[in-house]
Design an enzyme around this catalytic site. Structure first.
Site, PDB file in Angstrom:
ATOM      1  CD  GLU A  27      -2.821   1.106   2.483  1.00 47.81           C
ATOM      2  OE1 GLU A  27      -3.652   2.031   2.628  1.00 47.81           O
ATOM      3  OE2 GLU A  27      -2.763   0.130   3.241  1.00 47.81           O
ATOM      4  CG  ASN A 172      -9.391  -1.189   2.056  1.00 46.22           C
ATOM      5  OD1 ASN A 172      -8.985  -2.340   2.221  1.00 46.22           O
ATOM      6  ND2 ASN A 172      -9.265  -0.252   2.987  1.00 46.22           N
ATOM      7  CD  GLU A 173     -10.077  -2.096   6.442  1.00 49.42           C
ATOM      8  OE1 GLU A 173     -10.010  -0.951   6.962  1.00 49.42           O
ATOM      9  OE2 GLU A 173      -9.300  -3.018   6.749  1.00 49.42           O
ATOM     10  CE1 TYR A 244      -3.159  -6.258   9.342  1.00 50.84           C
ATOM     11  CE2 TYR A 244      -5.338  -5.267   9.428  1.00 50.84           C
ATOM     12  CZ  TYR A 244      -4.175  -5.536   8.740  1.00 50.84           C
ATOM     13  OH  TYR A 244      -4.025  -5.080   7.448  1.00 50.84           O
ATOM     14  CD  GLU A 292      -6.103  -4.610   4.847  1.00 50.80           C
ATOM     15  OE1 GLU A 292      -5.865  -4.307   6.045  1.00 50.80           O
ATOM     16  OE2 GLU A 292      -6.574  -3.816   4.027  1.00 50.80           O
ATOM     17  CD  GLN A 349       0.566  -2.438   3.648  1.00 54.20           C
ATOM     18  OE1 GLN A 349       1.422  -1.945   2.936  1.00 54.20           O
ATOM     19  NE2 GLN A 349      -0.464  -1.746   4.096  1.00 54.20           N
TER      20      GLN A 349
END
Length: 501
Positions: A27, A172-173, A244, A292, A349
């Protein structure tokens, strides 16, 4: 010593591993691009400005896809800002990360880089501040050979042949209030439906990923997925998951049990997809893109001190320790155990930003999490066997957590078996057995172990091999019975090959 048993049958399979499950993510964030994969001023870079040392480490992982350009960044990004002569590109404010984007690295540079990294692009389109028209245009620019405005613009920029990008993220999101242009499920579902329809009119061969919830704890989780898919089910091929995990309170047993939560998350999203399938009386199954996932918490405090509107700051630069590598190993095992539905996954990432690879002006090195990621990608291709683990458990905030996480991969083409295993016990070795009489003509090739007495041990530029694997495992096979003693708190890769090869 703890004891555990692994049960498999070569005819009981989960599914084939889609190599894209070992994908990653770049990113426009922090030093992922600038000073990470691209640093024209560095003597360590090639003639295009790509860091050769980073490329070498990436190729060693054999990364099949890389998601780009975001992430939160994409929701305010104009892809046209990063194409054409660099002298004509203008710096812009990136509101997602409150930095200045120079636009000296863009779509064409990224596609050049993917060739040198031996990988493929997973491109995201801006559905925050933009929409259908711009998504149509970028597909035309990338995938149409010639004869139209945007395809000929690409050719004018020096790229005669189309990029033929097959995998695209629809934003995204988009449920997140932090996201530029975030939307309700109804708004996003309709936009994804129409955008996907138009993109596939330009190129019917592409595959599309719709946004699921930003993470499991979102208050709209489940209803977001269901509503979104009720709109765009026929247009999309995958639904995304993001998650995460962290250990800010140093509760290692709970932290290592996070793979239990990841497993339940995947099961829940599969159920939602199949609910919509049943409701629509569809014969099509939606697969999952866990695009992710990682450990992320080390950099939170330092990132609160960053100055706004700088270029490529040291942002989200988690320095990973040994216990992080153990959880990453368990998360990879979890993804593989769902190979029938999880077809794409991206470790977020790849370089410098919550990444397995770090760079400085003087070199690049492997973080602790590099090793399980690399091992899984290199040795985890093939067929996932239904792996039943009979293990003692411990109580965690996620419920009962097994001390042993494990999965076995059969590669019939190469005539190999690979057993990945994590012993999460912090104080005891574990004796593991597995009946492999169906593979009686196989022998042990290697037993690699990643272990360290200090859970907080890190790799640094000065000490890059502080945490590194060694071929010192004791796995043995006798009369079709595999046995091994797994060290306490260890990641293990046991490889077997057919005799005579």
């Amino acid at each position: 010593m703890k004891k555990a048993a692994i049960h498999i049958d070569r005819h009981f399979i989960v599914g084939e591993v889609d190599k894209r499950i070992f994908g990653s993510f770049i990113e426009h964030l922090g030093r992922a691009v600038y000073d990470g994969i691209y640093q024209p001023s560095s003597p360590l870079s090639d003639e295009q400005g790509f860091r050769r040392d980073a490329l070498k480490l990436i190729r060693d992982i054999n990364v099949p896809i890389v998601r780009y350009p975001g992430g939160n960044f994409v929701s305010g990004y104009h892809w046209e800002d990063g194409i054409g002569p660099k002298s004509e590109r203008q710096p812009k404010l990136d509101l997602a990360w409150t930095v200045i984007e120079s636009n000296q690295f863009g779509l064409n540079e990224f596609m050049d880089w993917t060739k040198k990294a031996d990988t493929n692009a997973m491109m995201a389109v801006n559905l925050g501040t933009r929409g259908i028209e711009d998504a149509k245009n970028i597909v035309e620019y990338c995938n149409i050979k010639k004869g139209s405005y945007y395809s000929d613009l690409r050719r004018k920029h020096g790229y005669e042949e189309p990029y033929d990008i097959k995998l695209w993220c629809l934003g995204n999101e988009m449920d997140g209030p932090w996201q530029i242009g975030h939307k309700t499920a109804e708004e996003y579902g309709r936009l994804a439906q129409e955008t996907g329809r138009i993109m596939k009119m330009v190129d019917p061969s592409i595959e599309l990923v719709a946004c699921g919830s930003s993470f499991l704890q979102m208050p709209t989780f489940a209803s977001w997925e269901a509503t979104t898919l009720e709109h765009c089910y026929d247009q999309v091929d995958y639904l995304s998951l993001h998650q995460y995990y962290g250990n800010p309170d140093s509760e290692t047993p709970d932290f290592l049990a996070s793979s239990v939560a990841m497993d339940e998350f995947i099961n829940s999203v599969v159920s939602i997809c199949d609910y919509v399938k049943a409701k629509k009386r569809s014969k099509k199954s939606i697969h999952l893109s866990f695009d992710e996932w990682n450990v992320w918490y080390h950099s939170h405090e330092q990132d609160r001190k960053l100055e706004r509107w700088t270029q490529a700051p040291h942002q989200l630069e988690d320095v990973y320790n040994f216990e992080d590598a153990l959880l990453v190993g368990s998360m990879l095992i979890t993804l593989l155990k769902h190979a029938d539905r999880v077809k794409i996954a991206c470790l977020a990432q790849l370089v410098n930003v919550i990444a397995p690879i770090m760079t400085s002006d003087t070199g690049a090195w492997k973080q602790t999490i590099y090793y399980p990621y690399m091992h899984a990608s290199v040795y985890g291709r093939g067929t996932v066997l239904h792996t039943v683990v009979e293990s003692p458990v411990y109580d965690s905030k996620y419920g009962d957590a097994p001390y042993l996480d494990s999965v076995l991969i059969m590669n019939e083409e190469e005539e190999t078996l690979t057993l990945f295993a994590v012993n999460k016990s912090l104080d005891e070795s574990m004796e593991v057995s597995c009946d492999l009489r169906q593979f009686s003509d196989y022998r042990i090739v290697d037993h690699m172990v990643l272990a360290h007495d200090d859970l907080k041990a890190e790799n640094t530029e000065a000490n890059p091999d502080n945490v590194a694997p060694r071929s010192s495992g004791n796995a043995a096979i006798s009369q079709g019975q595999l046995t091994a003693v797994l060290e306490k708190q260890s990641w293990n890769v046991i490889r077997l090959g057919k005799m005579g090869r």
